[in-house]
Design a protein around this motif. Structure first.
Motif, PDB file in Angstrom:
ATOM      1  N   ALA A  17      31.538  61.853 -25.623  1.00 32.17           N
ATOM      2  CA  ALA A  17      30.584  60.914 -25.027  1.00 32.17           C
ATOM      3  C   ALA A  17      31.302  59.635 -24.616  1.00 32.17           C
ATOM      4  CB  ALA A  17      29.452  60.607 -26.007  1.00 32.17           C
ATOM      5  N   PHE A  18      32.205  59.150 -25.464  1.00 25.39           N
ATOM      6  CA  PHE A  18      32.959  57.950 -25.113  1.00 25.39           C
ATOM      7  C   PHE A  18      33.834  58.212 -23.890  1.00 25.39           C
ATOM      8  CE2 PHE A  18      36.491  54.973 -25.308  1.00 25.39           C
ATOM      9  CZ  PHE A  18      35.786  53.781 -25.338  1.00 25.39           C
ATOM     10  N   ASN A  19      34.464  59.393 -23.828  1.00 27.75           N
ATOM     11  CA  ASN A  19      35.278  59.735 -22.655  1.00 27.75           C
ATOM     12  C   ASN A  19      34.438  59.753 -21.385  1.00 27.75           C
ATOM     13  OD1 ASN A  19      37.685  59.884 -24.039  1.00 27.75           O
ATOM     14  ND2 ASN A  19      37.522  62.080 -24.425  1.00 27.75           N
ATOM     15  N   ALA A  20      33.190  60.202 -21.495  1.00 30.69           N
ATOM     16  CA  ALA A  20      32.295  60.172 -20.333  1.00 30.69           C
ATOM     17  C   ALA A  20      32.005  58.727 -19.925  1.00 30.69           C
ATOM     18  CB  ALA A  20      30.996  60.915 -20.643  1.00 30.69           C
ATOM     19  N   LEU A  21      31.856  57.834 -20.903  1.00 24.82           N
ATOM     20  CA  LEU A  21      31.666  56.413 -20.591  1.00 24.82           C
ATOM     21  C   LEU A  21      32.907  55.837 -19.915  1.00 24.82           C
ATOM     22  CD1 LEU A  21      29.892  55.169 -23.846  1.00 24.82           C
ATOM     23  CD2 LEU A  21      28.903  55.221 -21.548  1.00 24.82           C
ATOM     24  N   VAL A  22      34.073  56.258 -20.383  1.00 23.22           N
ATOM     25  CA  VAL A  22      35.324  55.808 -19.770  1.00 23.22           C
ATOM     26  C   VAL A  22      35.364  56.249 -18.305  1.00 23.22           C
ATOM     27  CG1 VAL A  22      37.844  56.145 -19.745  1.00 23.22           C
ATOM     28  CG2 VAL A  22      36.654  55.722 -21.911  1.00 23.22           C
ATOM     29  N   GLU A  23      35.057  57.504 -18.051  1.00 20.93           N
ATOM     30  CA  GLU A  23      35.067  58.004 -16.679  1.00 20.93           C
ATOM     31  C   GLU A  23      34.088  57.241 -15.800  1.00 20.93           C
ATOM     32  OE1 GLU A  23      34.599  62.243 -16.487  1.00 20.93           O
ATOM     33  OE2 GLU A  23      36.273  62.572 -17.861  1.00 20.93           O
ATOM     34  N   GLN A  26      35.764  53.467 -15.544  1.00 24.13           N
ATOM     35  CA  GLN A  26      37.191  53.226 -15.374  1.00 24.13           C
ATOM     36  C   GLN A  26      37.532  52.538 -14.058  1.00 24.13           C
ATOM     37  OE1 GLN A  26      39.201  56.943 -15.841  1.00 24.13           O
ATOM     38  NE2 GLN A  26      38.322  57.855 -14.011  1.00 24.13           N
ATOM     39  N   ALA A  27      36.813  52.829 -12.984  1.00 22.06           N
ATOM     40  CA  ALA A  27      37.146  52.221 -11.692  1.00 22.06           C
ATOM     41  C   ALA A  27      36.920  50.711 -11.722  1.00 22.06           C
ATOM     42  CB  ALA A  27      36.330  52.864 -10.574  1.00 22.06           C
ATOM     43  N   PRO A  40      49.579  46.923 -10.209  1.00 25.70           N
ATOM     44  CA  PRO A  40      48.956  48.173 -10.641  1.00 25.70           C
ATOM     45  C   PRO A  40      49.402  48.621 -12.039  1.00 25.70           C
ATOM     46  CG  PRO A  40      49.618  48.358  -8.363  1.00 25.70           C
ATOM     47  CD  PRO A  40      50.192  47.071  -8.874  1.00 25.70           C
ATOM     48  N   ALA A  41      50.681  48.477 -12.334  1.00 27.05           N
ATOM     49  CA  ALA A  41      51.170  48.910 -13.654  1.00 27.05           C
ATOM     50  C   ALA A  41      50.544  48.070 -14.758  1.00 27.05           C
ATOM     51  CB  ALA A  41      52.686  48.821 -13.713  1.00 27.05           C
ATOM     52  N   ALA A  42      50.512  46.757 -14.569  1.00 25.80           N
ATOM     53  CA  ALA A  42      49.907  45.874 -15.571  1.00 25.80           C
ATOM     54  C   ALA A  42      48.414  46.136 -15.683  1.00 25.80           C
ATOM     55  CB  ALA A  42      50.164  44.416 -15.218  1.00 25.80           C
ATOM     56  N   ALA A  43      47.762  46.429 -14.554  1.00 26.91           N
ATOM     57  CA  ALA A  43      46.324  46.713 -14.566  1.00 26.91           C
ATOM     58  C   ALA A  43      46.033  47.997 -15.332  1.00 26.91           C
ATOM     59  CB  ALA A  43      45.789  46.809 -13.136  1.00 26.91           C
ATOM     60  N   GLU A  44      46.870  49.013 -15.133  1.00 32.76           N
ATOM     61  CA  GLU A  44      46.692  50.273 -15.873  1.00 32.76           C
ATOM     62  C   GLU A  44      46.835  50.036 -17.373  1.00 32.76           C
ATOM     63  OE1 GLU A  44      49.504  53.047 -14.260  1.00 32.76           O
ATOM     64  OE2 GLU A  44      48.488  53.111 -12.315  1.00 32.76           O
ATOM     65  N   ASP A  45      47.849  49.253 -17.742  1.00 34.41           N
ATOM     66  CA  ASP A  45      48.072  48.959 -19.164  1.00 34.41           C
ATOM     67  C   ASP A  45      46.901  48.190 -19.760  1.00 34.41           C
ATOM     68  OD1 ASP A  45      50.509  50.245 -19.043  1.00 34.41           O
ATOM     69  OD2 ASP A  45      51.693  48.389 -18.926  1.00 34.41           O
ATOM     70  N   ALA A  46      46.427  47.168 -19.044  1.00 29.71           N
ATOM     71  CA  ALA A  46      45.317  46.358 -19.544  1.00 29.71           C
ATOM     72  C   ALA A  46      44.036  47.183 -19.638  1.00 29.71           C
ATOM     73  CB  ALA A  46      45.100  45.136 -18.652  1.00 29.71           C
ATOM     74  N   ALA A  47      43.787  48.035 -18.641  1.00 26.48           N
ATOM     75  CA  ALA A  47      42.592  48.879 -18.675  1.00 26.48           C
ATOM     76  C   ALA A  47      42.665  49.849 -19.852  1.00 26.48           C
ATOM     77  CB  ALA A  47      42.444  49.642 -17.361  1.00 26.48           C
ATOM     78  N   GLY A  63      23.265  45.667 -29.061  1.00 31.33           N
ATOM     79  CA  GLY A  63      22.448  45.964 -27.882  1.00 31.33           C
ATOM     80  C   GLY A  63      23.043  47.097 -27.077  1.00 31.33           C
ATOM     81  N   ASP A  64      22.665  47.136 -25.812  1.00 30.64           N
ATOM     82  CA  ASP A  64      23.102  48.252 -24.970  1.00 30.64           C
ATOM     83  C   ASP A  64      23.800  47.782 -23.692  1.00 30.64           C
ATOM     84  OD1 ASP A  64      20.936  47.148 -23.723  1.00 30.64           O
ATOM     85  OD2 ASP A  64      19.841  49.033 -23.467  1.00 30.64           O
ATOM     86  N   GLN A  65      24.364  46.589 -23.715  1.00 30.66           N
ATOM     87  CA  GLN A  65      25.053  46.050 -22.536  1.00 30.66           C
ATOM     88  C   GLN A  65      26.520  46.471 -22.537  1.00 30.66           C
ATOM     89  OE1 GLN A  65      23.439  44.361 -20.099  1.00 30.66           O
ATOM     90  NE2 GLN A  65      21.586  44.848 -21.251  1.00 30.66           N
ATOM     91  N   PHE A  66      26.749  47.777 -22.492  1.00 28.76           N
ATOM     92  CA  PHE A  66      28.104  48.323 -22.615  1.00 28.76           C
ATOM     93  C   PHE A  66      29.029  47.815 -21.520  1.00 28.76           C
ATOM     94  CE2 PHE A  66      31.303  51.643 -21.780  1.00 28.76           C
ATOM     95  CZ  PHE A  66      31.946  51.644 -23.009  1.00 28.76           C
ATOM     96  N   ARG A  67      28.584  47.831 -20.256  1.00 26.58           N
ATOM     97  CA  ARG A  67      29.465  47.437 -19.151  1.00 26.58           C
ATOM     98  C   ARG A  67      29.918  45.989 -19.299  1.00 26.58           C
ATOM     99  NH1 ARG A  67      28.427  47.573 -12.650  1.00 26.58           N
ATOM    100  NH2 ARG A  67      27.088  45.798 -13.086  1.00 26.58           N
ATOM    101  N   ALA A  68      29.002  45.075 -19.587  1.00 21.19           N
ATOM    102  CA  ALA A  68      29.377  43.668 -19.753  1.00 21.19           C
ATOM    103  C   ALA A  68      30.337  43.505 -20.924  1.00 21.19           C
ATOM    104  CB  ALA A  68      28.130  42.808 -19.950  1.00 21.19           C
ATOM    105  N   TRP A  69      30.044  44.194 -22.029  1.00 17.29           N
ATOM    106  CA  TRP A  69      30.899  44.133 -23.215  1.00 17.29           C
ATOM    107  C   TRP A  69      32.300  44.669 -22.899  1.00 17.29           C
ATOM    108  CZ3 TRP A  69      32.575  48.330 -26.453  1.00 17.29           C
ATOM    109  CH2 TRP A  69      33.071  47.946 -27.706  1.00 17.29           C
TER     110      TRP A  69
END
Length: 197
Positions: A17-23, A26-27, A40-47, A63-69
């Motif tokens: 379920a968490f992997n689905a949230l990541v997908e 992720q963008a 891009p390399a630093a962005a990949e690492d930070a993400a 709460g349920d504010q996953f995206r903001a969190w």
């Protein structure tokens, strides 16, 4: 499957379920990191760091504010990287920019149009990197990612007035930086910046 159901399952330790949230997120996380860091390399690492931290700390989400969190975690990962960079500065902003921000040219337009467009994208990214972190994050979240003021306030941990102020100052500074190189701007912007409206 709705985000709330995935979030509930992930909170109970369901890695799928968490992997689905990541997908699902992720963008936007990568794009925010890319615009904040310029590489891009630093962005990949930070993400990646943001998603790992989110998994480890999912129990602290209220709460349920996953995206903001999640975006707040990503912004903090970017701030950490920027602090590390300030302790060991790159040779130059241009060198750091050239490391990874080149975007492929669109095959449709004429070569000169593609070149000018790529140069303008590069100038916009370079100007973004010159903004103070708080203004850069507000501009990226609002103008590039399309978040509403209230969600930006949750991501940044500030109130809406502060978000509006940071956006206003960031946009004004970005505008000034871009108008300083009018040769890359479209014709109608060039005329205004040269005082020949």
């Amino acid at each position: 499957m709705p985000d709330d159901s995935l979030l509930d399952r992930a909170r109970r330790g369901d890695l799928a379920a968490f992997n689905a949230l990541v997908e699902e997120h992720q963008a936007i996380v990568y794009n925010v990191c890319l615009r904040m860091l310029g590489s891009p390399a630093a962005a990949e690492d930070a993400a990646q760091e943001a998603f790992i931290s989110a998994w480890r700390n999912l129990g602290s989400l209220r709460g349920d504010q996953f995206r903001a969190w999640l975006l707040r975690i990503a912004a903090n990962a970017c701030r950490d990287e920027l602090r590390r960079r300030s302790r060991r500065p790159a040779a130059s902003l241009q060198a750091a920019f050239e490391e990874g921000m080149a975007e492929p040219a669109d095959p449709e337009p004429a070569p000169e149009t593609s070149l000018l467009s790529a140069e303008l994208r590069g100038q916009v990214q370079e100007a973004l990197l010159l903004l103070p972190e708080d203004q850069r994050l507000a501009v990226v979240l609002c103008d590039l990612q399309g978040l509403e003021y209230d969600e930006i306030a949750r991501v940044t941990g500030t109130n809406i007035g502060t978000v509006k102020s940071r956006l206003s100052r960031g946009r004004a500074r970005l505008r000034a930086l871009l108008l300083a190189k009018p040769e890359l701007l479209p014709e109608h912007f060039r005329l205004k910046s040269e005082g020949r409206t």
